[in-house]
Design a protein around this motif. Structure first.
Motif, mmCIF file in Angstrom:
data_model
loop_
_atom_site.group_PDB
_atom_site.id
_atom_site.type_symbol
_atom_site.label_atom_id
_atom_site.label_comp_id
_atom_site.label_asym_id
_atom_site.label_seq_id
_atom_site.Cartn_x
_atom_site.Cartn_y
_atom_site.Cartn_z
ATOM 1 N N MET A 2 0.853 -1.177 0.000
ATOM 2 C CA MET A 2 0.000 0.000 0.000
ATOM 3 C C MET A 2 0.899 1.240 0.000
ATOM 4 S SD MET A 2 -2.816 1.260 2.839
ATOM 5 C CE MET A 2 -3.916 -0.089 2.569
ATOM 6 N N ALA A 3 0.526 2.229 -0.788
ATOM 7 C CA ALA A 3 1.290 3.473 -0.878
ATOM 8 C C ALA A 3 1.313 4.175 0.482
ATOM 9 C CB ALA A 3 0.674 4.384 -1.935
ATOM 10 N N ASN A 4 2.416 4.840 0.779
ATOM 11 C CA ASN A 4 2.565 5.542 2.057
ATOM 12 C C ASN A 4 1.396 6.468 2.351
ATOM 13 O OD1 ASN A 4 5.039 4.348 2.496
ATOM 14 N ND2 ASN A 4 6.240 6.148 1.946
ATOM 15 N N MET A 5 1.042 7.304 1.390
ATOM 16 C CA MET A 5 -0.006 8.289 1.632
ATOM 17 C C MET A 5 -1.360 7.630 1.859
ATOM 18 S SD MET A 5 1.079 11.270 2.096
ATOM 19 C CE MET A 5 -0.504 12.105 2.073
ATOM 20 N N ARG A 6 -1.643 6.574 1.146
ATOM 21 C CA ARG A 6 -2.915 5.869 1.339
ATOM 22 C C ARG A 6 -2.982 5.332 2.771
ATOM 23 N NH1 ARG A 6 -7.932 6.020 0.358
ATOM 24 N NH2 ARG A 6 -8.952 4.028 0.494
ATOM 25 N N SER A 55 -10.316 12.001 5.099
ATOM 26 C CA SER A 55 -11.071 11.530 3.940
ATOM 27 C C SER A 55 -10.398 11.943 2.633
ATOM 28 C CB SER A 55 -12.499 12.082 3.972
ATOM 29 O OG SER A 55 -12.507 13.462 3.656
ATOM 30 N N VAL A 56 -10.722 11.214 1.598
ATOM 31 C CA VAL A 56 -10.221 11.547 0.261
ATOM 32 C C VAL A 56 -10.721 12.936 -0.130
ATOM 33 C CG1 VAL A 56 -10.208 10.871 -2.176
ATOM 34 C CG2 VAL A 56 -10.096 9.113 -0.391
ATOM 35 N N HIS A 57 -11.950 13.259 0.251
ATOM 36 C CA HIS A 57 -12.503 14.591 -0.037
ATOM 37 C C HIS A 57 -11.682 15.684 0.640
ATOM 38 C CE1 HIS A 57 -16.088 13.506 -2.281
ATOM 39 N NE2 HIS A 57 -16.315 12.543 -1.400
ATOM 40 N N GLU A 58 -11.304 15.466 1.901
ATOM 41 C CA GLU A 58 -10.489 16.455 2.610
ATOM 42 C C GLU A 58 -9.141 16.665 1.924
ATOM 43 O OE1 GLU A 58 -10.623 16.338 7.171
ATOM 44 O OE2 GLU A 58 -11.329 14.338 6.564
ATOM 45 N N MET A 59 -8.518 15.559 1.532
ATOM 46 C CA MET A 59 -7.220 15.656 0.860
ATOM 47 C C MET A 59 -7.361 16.355 -0.488
ATOM 48 S SD MET A 59 -4.807 14.527 2.753
ATOM 49 C CE MET A 59 -3.506 14.313 1.568
ATOM 50 N N ALA A 60 -8.411 16.033 -1.220
ATOM 51 C CA ALA A 60 -8.646 16.664 -2.526
ATOM 52 C C ALA A 60 -8.832 18.165 -2.365
ATOM 53 C CB ALA A 60 -9.863 16.043 -3.202
ATOM 54 N N GLU A 61 -9.592 18.552 -1.361
ATOM 55 C CA GLU A 61 -9.824 19.983 -1.119
ATOM 56 C C GLU A 61 -8.512 20.681 -0.749
ATOM 57 O OE1 GLU A 61 -12.190 22.684 2.098
ATOM 58 O OE2 GLU A 61 -13.275 20.982 1.232
ATOM 59 N N LEU A 62 -7.728 20.056 0.114
ATOM 60 C CA LEU A 62 -6.451 20.637 0.527
ATOM 61 C C LEU A 62 -5.530 20.863 -0.672
ATOM 62 C CD1 LEU A 62 -4.416 21.418 2.821
ATOM 63 C CD2 LEU A 62 -3.676 19.024 2.752
ATOM 64 N N LEU A 63 -5.473 19.879 -1.578
ATOM 65 C CA LEU A 63 -4.572 19.969 -2.728
ATOM 66 C C LEU A 63 -5.213 20.640 -3.949
ATOM 67 C CD1 LEU A 63 -2.783 16.504 -2.501
ATOM 68 C CD2 LEU A 63 -2.064 18.712 -1.576
ATOM 69 N N GLY A 64 -6.472 21.035 -3.814
ATOM 70 C CA GLY A 64 -7.140 21.736 -4.911
ATOM 71 C C GLY A 64 -7.359 20.869 -6.131
ATOM 72 N N THR A 65 -7.755 19.627 -5.895
ATOM 73 C CA THR A 65 -7.971 18.702 -6.997
ATOM 74 C C THR A 65 -9.312 18.004 -6.822
ATOM 75 O OG1 THR A 65 -6.908 16.952 -8.287
ATOM 76 C CG2 THR A 65 -6.800 16.730 -5.902
ATOM 77 N N THR A 66 -9.650 17.135 -7.747
ATOM 78 C CA THR A 66 -10.915 16.418 -7.662
ATOM 79 C C THR A 66 -10.767 15.156 -6.809
ATOM 80 O OG1 THR A 66 -10.462 15.029 -9.598
ATOM 81 C CG2 THR A 66 -11.528 17.185 -9.991
ATOM 82 N N TYR A 67 -11.895 14.635 -6.383
ATOM 83 C CA TYR A 67 -11.915 13.386 -5.623
ATOM 84 C C TYR A 67 -11.261 12.274 -6.437
ATOM 85 C CZ TYR A 67 -13.727 9.199 -3.366
ATOM 86 O OH TYR A 67 -13.837 7.971 -2.752
ATOM 87 N N HIS A 68 -11.631 12.179 -7.713
ATOM 88 C CA HIS A 68 -11.109 11.121 -8.575
ATOM 89 C C HIS A 68 -9.582 11.194 -8.699
ATOM 90 C CE1 HIS A 68 -11.005 8.154 -11.772
ATOM 91 N NE2 HIS A 68 -10.293 9.000 -12.494
ATOM 92 N N TRP A 89 -7.980 10.215 -5.393
ATOM 93 C CA TRP A 89 -8.054 8.767 -5.216
ATOM 94 C C TRP A 89 -6.939 8.081 -6.010
ATOM 95 C CZ3 TRP A 89 -10.090 5.472 -1.973
ATOM 96 C CH2 TRP A 89 -10.084 4.120 -2.313
ATOM 97 N N ARG A 90 -6.719 8.539 -7.234
ATOM 98 C CA ARG A 90 -5.671 7.938 -8.067
ATOM 99 C C ARG A 90 -4.286 8.220 -7.508
ATOM 100 N NH1 ARG A 90 -6.573 7.493 -14.191
ATOM 101 N NH2 ARG A 90 -5.249 5.741 -13.663
ATOM 102 N N LYS A 91 -4.080 9.389 -6.918
ATOM 103 C CA LYS A 91 -2.789 9.695 -6.288
ATOM 104 C C LYS A 91 -2.574 8.795 -5.071
ATOM 105 C CE LYS A 91 -2.315 14.440 -7.846
ATOM 106 N NZ LYS A 91 -2.008 15.826 -7.497
ATOM 107 N N LEU A 92 -3.603 8.641 -4.274
ATOM 108 C CA LEU A 92 -3.491 7.801 -3.088
ATOM 109 C C LEU A 92 -3.310 6.331 -3.443
ATOM 110 C CD1 LEU A 92 -6.174 9.461 -0.792
ATOM 111 C CD2 LEU A 92 -3.686 9.583 -0.557
#
Length: 89
Positions: free
Chosen positions: A1-5, A14-27, A30-33
């Protein structure tokens, strides 16, 4: 499993929280994680500022459980495992 995941799961972020922090979409988040997309330098800077995570940790260049690294011939605690509350700017 990837470190960040793993880190996100263990810290109940949540993935939503991380997406908001990085200014990206949920999708995209998710792919980064999942390791399908790489984290950018800008992502690493944001994660460092927000959580104190090192770029090598975010980009899976060190093992998740590797709490100590060698710096100039000495074992030191890896930056990702240092308690941010004890670090002064």
């Amino acid at each position: 499993m990837a470190n960040m995941r793993r880190w996100v799961n263990e810290n109940n972020i949540s993935v939503h929280e991380m997406a908001e922090l990085l200014g990206t979409t949920y999708h995209t988040m998710w792919r980064k994680l999942s390791g399908d997309h790489v984290f950018s330098t800008a992502d690493c800077l944001i994660l460092r500022a927000a959580y104190g995570l090192s770029a090598d940790f975010v980009m899976d260049l060190v093992a998740y459980d590797e709490k100590y690294v060698v710096v100039q011939g000495e074992f030191v605690q890896h930056p990702v495992f240092i308690d941010k509350t004890s670090v002064t700017d």
